[in-house]
Design an enzyme around this catalytic site. Sequence first.
Site, mmCIF file in Angstrom:
data_model
loop_
_atom_site.group_PDB
_atom_site.id
_atom_site.type_symbol
_atom_site.label_atom_id
_atom_site.label_comp_id
_atom_site.label_asym_id
_atom_site.label_seq_id
_atom_site.Cartn_x
_atom_site.Cartn_y
_atom_site.Cartn_z
ATOM 1 N N HIS A 6 40.153 30.604 55.287
ATOM 2 C CA HIS A 6 39.606 30.395 53.949
ATOM 3 C C HIS A 6 40.563 30.723 52.805
ATOM 4 O O HIS A 6 40.398 30.210 51.693
ATOM 5 C CB HIS A 6 38.337 31.241 53.809
ATOM 6 C CG HIS A 6 37.547 30.972 52.564
ATOM 7 N ND1 HIS A 6 37.497 29.741 51.950
ATOM 8 C CD2 HIS A 6 36.772 31.778 51.816
ATOM 9 C CE1 HIS A 6 36.728 29.806 50.878
ATOM 10 N NE2 HIS A 6 36.278 31.031 50.774
ATOM 11 N N TYR A 55 24.959 34.900 46.221
ATOM 12 C CA TYR A 55 26.214 34.216 45.897
ATOM 13 C C TYR A 55 26.112 32.759 46.319
ATOM 14 O O TYR A 55 25.807 32.454 47.469
ATOM 15 C CB TYR A 55 27.381 34.878 46.630
ATOM 16 C CG TYR A 55 28.683 34.108 46.522
ATOM 17 C CD1 TYR A 55 29.553 34.337 45.470
ATOM 18 C CD2 TYR A 55 29.029 33.146 47.465
ATOM 19 C CE1 TYR A 55 30.741 33.631 45.357
ATOM 20 C CE2 TYR A 55 30.213 32.426 47.361
ATOM 21 C CZ TYR A 55 31.065 32.679 46.304
ATOM 22 O OH TYR A 55 32.236 31.971 46.189
ATOM 23 N N THR A 64 36.732 28.205 42.446
ATOM 24 C CA THR A 64 35.273 28.311 42.487
ATOM 25 C C THR A 64 34.764 29.213 41.371
ATOM 26 O O THR A 64 35.498 30.018 40.811
ATOM 27 C CB THR A 64 34.782 28.902 43.828
ATOM 28 O OG1 THR A 64 35.299 30.232 43.971
ATOM 29 C CG2 THR A 64 35.205 28.045 44.996
#
Length: 389
Positions: free
Chosen positions: A151, A266, A279
């Site tokens: 990620h 979240y 993001t």
Amino acid sequence: DTLQHVKDSKHIVVYHKGRYFKVWLYHDGRLLKPREIEQQIQRILDDDSEPQAGEEKLAALTAGDRVPWAKARQAYFSRGKNKQSLDAVEKAAFFVTLDDIEQGYRKEDPVRSLDVYAKSLMHGRCYDRWFDKSFTLIVFKNGRMGLNAEHSWADAPIVGHLWENVMATEYLELGYSEDGHCKGDTNQNIPIPTKLQWEIPEESLKILARKRQLLLKLSWSATCQKWPPILNSNCVKMKFKLLRVAKPLSSYFSLFKDMGKFSLTYEASMTRLFREGRTETVRSCTVESCNFVQTMEDPAESSEKKLKIFRVAAAKHQHLYRLAMTGAGIDRHLFCLYVVSKYLAVDSPFLKEVLSEPWRLSTSQTPQQHIDLKKNPEMLCCGGGFGPV
């Protein structure tokens, strides 16, 4: 850990039945054609050699706790054959696992088949995915495929859009011959894939064994639940709009049923309208969403009232998404304040409290962008999952 950027890479590393193979992607100054890549993969499948001692479960070092891997790397992989082979893996364009089991969606057992499929893509056997690579391309025995992406280098939409492009190119442009092979001709002049060589010492084997047991416990505790495909060409757009809002709202409902309370949530939103955007956080547990859950729990409320409250919660959720996408979110601003406070050595009770609040629920969505699902509904992707550390 450090994030390494390799300017160019002309090979991949393929894992099959416990062995590692280096496969060159170029020949005579050009990229291999699909049929030539198939030829190289077939050569690996036809190789019946046994793994070297410790080779089969070597990638388990890249999973779980980072400290044992860092120590083992410095002690056993910083010189000789091990360093050369590790360099080949780490400098490869990406990692490929040719899995020897079958996975995929089965109509007779849609939910469980997708659950098992997702778990396999997430962690496999804990030693057959190289978790340090940007992504591992996983190909199952029956031809089903998927990705396991690390990620830190990119967010989910980047990987999702990459995969869409692969699907569209394969399905809509390249295609296959009548006998099931890639179109084109083989080329026997291309060098065969090279087996990587390892010398795994006894102490490293002990570390691998300990990590393997720990990782098995972690993998058993991981649960995945996938919704089977429900869309067709007549309702793709309508249901995508519904699911985009219904999915997070159903998550709050499930959390409330499970824990009896609401929690800070979240949800990731892309900020790709900005050049360096990644993001922003959508704090989607709102008064409106809580009202919806409580209304759904009340048997005295009518269906009309529940639908009305749902629409109010959905409108609020969409509004928060628009704010996040256009730079009017909250959390990136809070992070900037945090950075400035550290730079100025200012102790902020407000930031300390806000940034220490636990996120007990996380959700994100990566809609397809490139493929026209009205024309090609059979290309609907199963989606993806996120394993937070």
